[in-house]
Scaffold this active site. Structure first.
Site, PDB file in Angstrom:
ATOM      1  N   GLY A  48      14.423  64.335  59.421  1.00  0.00           N
ATOM      2  CA  GLY A  48      13.982  65.521  60.145  1.00  0.00           C
ATOM      3  C   GLY A  48      13.490  66.631  59.249  1.00  0.00           C
ATOM      4  O   GLY A  48      12.403  67.184  59.459  1.00  0.00           O
ATOM      5  N   LYS A  93      11.219  54.982  55.352  1.00  0.00           N
ATOM      6  CA  LYS A  93      10.705  56.323  55.597  1.00  0.00           C
ATOM      7  C   LYS A  93       9.930  56.870  54.403  1.00  0.00           C
ATOM      8  O   LYS A  93       8.961  57.620  54.572  1.00  0.00           O
ATOM      9  CB  LYS A  93      11.863  57.267  55.950  1.00  0.00           C
ATOM     10  CG  LYS A  93      12.484  57.000  57.317  1.00  0.00           C
ATOM     11  CD  LYS A  93      13.592  57.993  57.623  1.00  0.00           C
ATOM     12  CE  LYS A  93      14.188  57.721  58.998  1.00  0.00           C
ATOM     13  NZ  LYS A  93      15.280  58.654  59.346  1.00  0.00           N
ATOM     14  N   CYS A 195      23.238  64.710  63.477  1.00  0.00           N
ATOM     15  CA  CYS A 195      22.235  64.769  64.540  1.00  0.00           C
ATOM     16  C   CYS A 195      22.375  63.576  65.475  1.00  0.00           C
ATOM     17  O   CYS A 195      22.080  63.667  66.663  1.00  0.00           O
ATOM     18  CB  CYS A 195      20.827  64.813  63.941  1.00  0.00           C
ATOM     19  SG  CYS A 195      20.471  66.344  63.053  1.00  0.00           S
ATOM     20  N   CYS A 343      28.762  51.101  69.272  1.00  0.00           N
ATOM     21  CA  CYS A 343      27.775  52.150  69.507  1.00  0.00           C
ATOM     22  C   CYS A 343      26.450  51.635  68.950  1.00  0.00           C
ATOM     23  O   CYS A 343      26.260  50.417  68.825  1.00  0.00           O
ATOM     24  CB  CYS A 343      28.197  53.480  68.881  1.00  0.00           C
ATOM     25  SG  CYS A 343      28.423  53.447  67.093  1.00  0.00           S
TER      26      CYS A 343
END
Length: 397
Positions: A48, A93, A195, A343
C-alpha cells in the site's frame, strides 16, 4: 537543513524539460535536481505505501531506488496498491513496481530485492543507499528498519496506515530522535492489527505515501523542515492532522546490534506456532478425499466466505470470537471429528486457535489457510452472489 547528497552531473536538456516545474520552485533549482539524481533510496515494502511512494520518487528524479519485498500481487491488493494491476496478479510485487517505474522514466535505476528483510541481510543491503524508507505493515520490520538505520547513521522516513488513520515521521539518530524514542517497546502482539485484519481506506495509502516521499525529497535536497522530533497524524474521517513532538531519550541504551525482532515483538516463531497444532493443507485434503469427518471453522468475515470457502465449514468471524462468542455444539455426526480453524492465510486462524485452546477446545489451524488448500488442489465453493469472473484462486484477505 544540510543536503544529504552531493549534486550529480549537470542536467541534460531533456532532463531540464522533464523537471521544469520543479526547477522553478523557490529554493530548488538545478542544484537540487542534481542531488535527487545522485540519491540512492531504499524503500521497504511494495504494498500500500510502497506502491504509492516509489512512483513519486521516480517521477521526482531520484536516481536509484531499491525496493525490498517478498510478496506477490493478489486481487485484494488492487483497491489500494495502485502501482499493480489485474495483469500483475501472481507476480512478485517488486517486479510489478519495476514496470511502473520504467513506464514513468526508463532511465531511473530500480534495484529489486525480492527477499524478506532480516537482521542477517538488511545491514549489507543498506550499505548501498543514502536513506531508507519504511513502508512495511508490521512492527518487527519497523524496529528492524529503525535499528539498521541507526547503526548505519542514515535517516529513516517511516509511515504507517490502518483503517482511517495514518502517521509519518523521520528518524535520524545523528540529528534527532528515532522510532525507538517514540515507541520504546512494541505493543502486545495480540493487540496489533494489520490491514489484513483491520482494513484500510485506499486513499490513505496515497495520502501518507505522498507525505513520506516529500520527506525523502526534503532530506536529499536540504530544504524545508523535516519531521524530525515530530510525528504527523492524519485522520481521514475528519480531514484533520495533528502533531506530537518528542525528543531523544538520553537514558535509552543505544542500538549496538540487530536482534530477533519477531521475538522482541512477542511473535512466536513458526516452530512454536503459538503453542497450538497446525494441520497442513495436504493433510486436510487427504482427510476430505477419504471422507473423514472434519469440523471446519472459518474465522474470516462473511464477504470473504461468500467469495470462496471450503465446503462444509462453519462461519465464526474473528471479531465475534474476540467478543467472547464460542463454538456451538458440534452436530451429532461430528462429535469426535477434529476441529480445524482456517482463514485466508493463517494469521487469524492461529490467533483463533490459541483463543479456543485457552477456552478448553482441542483445535488445530490450517497452515497457510485457504490459499494453501487451493494450491494443493483443494476444492472451494463460491456463492452465486459473488462475481462470476472473480478468479477464486486470487481472492485474498
Amino acid at each position: 537543513m544540510i543536503p544529504l547528497v552531493e549534486p550529480g552531473p549537470a542536467l541534460e536538456p531533456e532532463r531540464i524539460t522533464r523537471y521544469s516545474r520543479q526547477l522553478m520552485l523557490p529554493g530548488f533549482g538545478e542544484d537540487a535536481q542534481r542531488r535527487l539524481g545522485a540519491a540512492r533510496v531504499l524503500v521497504i515494502g511494495a504494498g500500500g505505501l510502497g506502491s504509492a511512494i516509489v512512483p513519486v520518487l521516480a517521477g521526482s528524479g531520484i536516481g536509484t531506488i531499491g525496493v525490498a519485498d517478498d510478496d506477490v500481487v493478489e486481487l485484494s491488493n488492487l483497491h489500494r496498491q495502485l502501482s499493480h494491476g489485474v495483469g500483475d496478479i501472481g507476480r512478485p510485487k517488486v517486479d510489478s513496481l519495476a514496470d511502473t517505474v520504467r513506464a514513468i522514466d526508463s532511465d531511473r535505476e530500480l534495484i529489486i530485492h525480492h527477499e524478506r528483510l532480516t537482521s542477517q541481510n538488511l545491514s549489507a543491503i543498506l550499505e548501498q543507499y543514502d536513506l531508507v524508507v519504511d513502508g512495511s505493515d508490521n512492527f518487527p520490520t519497523r524496529y528492524l528498519a529503525n535499528d539498521a538505520a541507526e547503526l548505519a547513521g542514515k535517516p529513516l522516513v517511516w509511515g504507517s496506515i490502518l483503517r482511517f488513520h495514518g502517521q509519518v515521521g523521520v528518524a535520524w539518530r545523528d540529528r534527532g530522535p528515532t522510532f525507538r524514542d517514540l515507541f520504546p517497546s512494541p505493543p502486545p502482539a495480540d493487540e496489533t492489527l494489520s490491514c489484513e485484519l483491520g482494513g484500510v481506506l485506499p486513499s490513505l495509502c496515497t495520502a501518507i505515501g505522498s507525505l513520506m516521499a516529500t520527506e525523502v525529497v526534503k532530506l536529499v535536497v536540504g530544504i524545508g523542515e523535516p519531521l524530525l522530533g515530530r510525528v504527523l497524524f492524519y485522520d481521514a474521517l475528519t480531514s484533520r492532522t495533528r502533531e506530537i513532538a518528542y525528543a531523544a531519550d538520553d537514558a535509552r541504551a543505544p542500538v549496538t546490534e540487530l536482534i530477533d525482532y519477531e521475538q522482541f515483538c512477542g511473535i512466536p516463531s513458526d516452530s512454536a506456532a503459538d503453542d497450538v497444532e497446525a494441520t497442513s493443507a495436504a493433510e486436510l485434503l487427504q482427510w476430505r478425499r477419504e471422507r473423514r469427518p472434519v469440523r471446519l471453522i472459518d474465522v474470516r468475515e462473511p464477504h470473504e466466505a461468500r467469495a470462496r470457502r471450503i465446503p462444509g465449514g462453519e462461519l465464526l468471524p474473528m471479531g465475534r470470537l474476540d467478543e467472547g462468542e464460542g463454538l456451538e455444539a458440534a452436530p451429532d455426526d461430528a462429535q469426535d471429528a477434529p476441529i480445524v480453524i482456517y482463514c485466508e492465510r493463517d494469521p487469524r486462524s492461529r490467533r483463533a486457535a490459541r483463543t479456543l485452546t485457552e477456552r478448553g477446545f482441542r483445535v488445530t489451524y490450517l497452515s497457510g489457510g485457504i490459499q494453501a488448500f487451493v494450491a494443493v488442489g483443494g476444492d472451494v465453493v463460491q456463492d452465486a452472489a459473488s462475481p462470476e469472473n472473480t478468479p477464486t484462486e486470487m481472492v485474498s484477505s
